[in-house]
Design a protein around this motif. Structure first.
Motif, mmCIF file in Angstrom:
data_model
loop_
_atom_site.group_PDB
_atom_site.id
_atom_site.type_symbol
_atom_site.label_atom_id
_atom_site.label_comp_id
_atom_site.label_asym_id
_atom_site.label_seq_id
_atom_site.Cartn_x
_atom_site.Cartn_y
_atom_site.Cartn_z
ATOM 1 N N GLU A 175 0.603 -1.179 0.112
ATOM 2 C CA GLU A 175 0.036 0.105 -0.072
ATOM 3 C C GLU A 175 0.972 1.177 -0.142
ATOM 4 N N THR A 176 0.451 2.025 -1.001
ATOM 5 C CA THR A 176 1.283 3.299 -0.819
ATOM 6 C C THR A 176 0.356 4.619 -1.159
ATOM 7 N N ASP A 177 1.139 5.728 -0.892
ATOM 8 C CA ASP A 177 0.147 7.018 -1.088
ATOM 9 C C ASP A 177 0.506 7.667 -2.498
ATOM 10 N N LEU A 178 0.050 8.692 -2.458
ATOM 11 C CA LEU A 178 0.179 9.238 -3.976
ATOM 12 C C LEU A 178 1.844 9.691 -4.373
ATOM 13 N N ASP A 179 2.564 9.911 -3.023
ATOM 14 C CA ASP A 179 4.163 9.807 -3.393
ATOM 15 C C ASP A 179 4.836 8.707 -3.401
ATOM 16 N N SER A 180 4.092 7.655 -3.658
ATOM 17 C CA SER A 180 4.594 6.072 -3.525
ATOM 18 C C SER A 180 5.320 5.866 -2.247
ATOM 19 N N ARG A 181 5.114 6.556 -1.245
ATOM 20 C CA ARG A 181 5.695 5.992 0.147
ATOM 21 C C ARG A 181 4.854 4.915 0.625
#
Length: 351
Positions: A289-295
């Motif tokens: 699972e990642t956020d919009l910054d690919s973190r």
């Protein structure tokens, strides 16, 4: 070559930012079966592999152990037109057939697949149907004229005209006979059978499948003749024949992708060709699972410091950008976008 995974030593690298880009789980059949979705039936007993050995899910497990969260484990995309590579590069190396619309598609017992499960139509619906038959393979039956135009193969080494960026060679697909890579599979591929006589073809199909003979030549002949008869009717209600005729209204398909409609059992169109189609592992649609910054996010939904994931290991973005299905040709976009986002975010974080 495949790594033995035998530990020969240890080392450690430290970095301000780590970007995981290791792909999915398609090279690990045990892991594929463990996460196989119920909606697709029982997992296949036999599969062949559409990704290199290193795409085995190991980095997913390592990242999870480091605090990352894996979601949508049962989202996956596997192909039903897999053939074993006669010149393999990795273990159980599979090539996917990208078929045109003309081949007749039979299940393991010789029954034609139902509407609209025709070549090139609906991958996951066809996979679900094949698994419901109790077998993990199916068959194409076609002719020399069909394979000449309608068989494309996945993989850069199977498409020298495209990788060589030669328009002349691409246009040659319309006039140069059976493509060289396809002809090599006809001659050397274990899943290909070529015979002028239908009874001999079916006998060899049964021999290739092994065990109790499942195919009855009379049943197979009925299916093919029923299809062939529809070519006499310009108002055919056979949906595959209608789709075939529709495809040929587009000039590009008519020239290099779709054979002129013809009867399979007419010797002038032969020889007949049977191709055993296997389940080919390919894409993992869930992942980190990642956020919009690919973190990479942890179980609480918070970013794991300095950790990013891109491409298939992150379900092509977010841990499952596509949902349970996808459109062909849309996978690369998620790789590019998530990679771009991770690169920008990581560069900003360590500046």
């Amino acid at each position: 070559h495949k790594s033995s995974r035998a530990v020969s030593g240890a080392f450690e690298l430290s970095a301000q930012a780590v970007i995981v880009a290791s792909g999915g789980i398609g090279g690990n059949h045990e892991l594929v079966r463990r996460n196989w979705p119920e909606r697709l039936g029982a997992p296949p007993k036999r599969m062949i592999t559409g990704v290199p050995d290193h795409v085995d899910g190991r980095m997913l497990a390592i990242t999870e152990a480091a605090g990352g969260r894996i979601i949508n484990r049962d989202r996956m995309w596997h192909y039903v037109e897999g053939i074993k590579n006669w010149a393999p590069i990795w273990t159980e190396h599979a090539i996917r057939v990208l078929p045109g619309p003309s081949s007749i598609w039979l299940d393991a017992r010789g029954k034609r697949l139902p509407v609209p499960l025709y070549p090139g139509f609906d991958t996951l619906a066809t996979l679900s149907h094949i698994m419901s038959t109790g077998f993990d393979y199916s068959w194409f039956i076609l002719t020399r004229k069909i394979i000449q135009k309608e068989f494309a193969l996945s993989g850069s080494e199977q498409n020298p005209d495209l990788t060589g960026k030669s328009w002349r060679q691409v246009l040659g697909r319309a006039t140069s006979g059976i493509p060289g890579p396809v002809k090599a599979f006809m001659e050397k591929g274990e899943d290909f059978i070529v015979e002028a006589d239908l009874s001999k073809l079916v006998a060899r199909m049964n021999a290739l499948a092994g065990g109790e003979p499942l195919l009855d030549v009379a049943q197979v002949e009925r299916e093919i003749r029923a299809r062939d008869r529809q070519l006499d009717n310009p108002f055919s209600k056979d949906a595959q024949i209608t789709a075939l005729r529709g495809a040929r209204t587009y000039l590009g398909d008519r020239l290099i992708r779709t054979a002129r409609p013809h009867k399979m059992l007419d010797p002038a169109n032969g020889p007949l060709i049977a191709v055993r189609l296997n389940i080919l592992t390919r894409k993992t649609l869930g992942g980190l699972e990642t956020d919009l910054d690919s973190r990479v996010l942890d179980a609480a939904g918070q970013p794991v410091p300095g950790l990013y994931a891109v491409g298939e290991v992150a379900g092509f973005g977010g841990g499952g950008l596509h949902g349970y299905a996808a459109l062909e040709g849309t996978f690369l976009g998620g790789c590019i976008f998530s990679g771009r986002s991770a690169g920008r975010a990581a560069a900003g974080a360590v500046a």
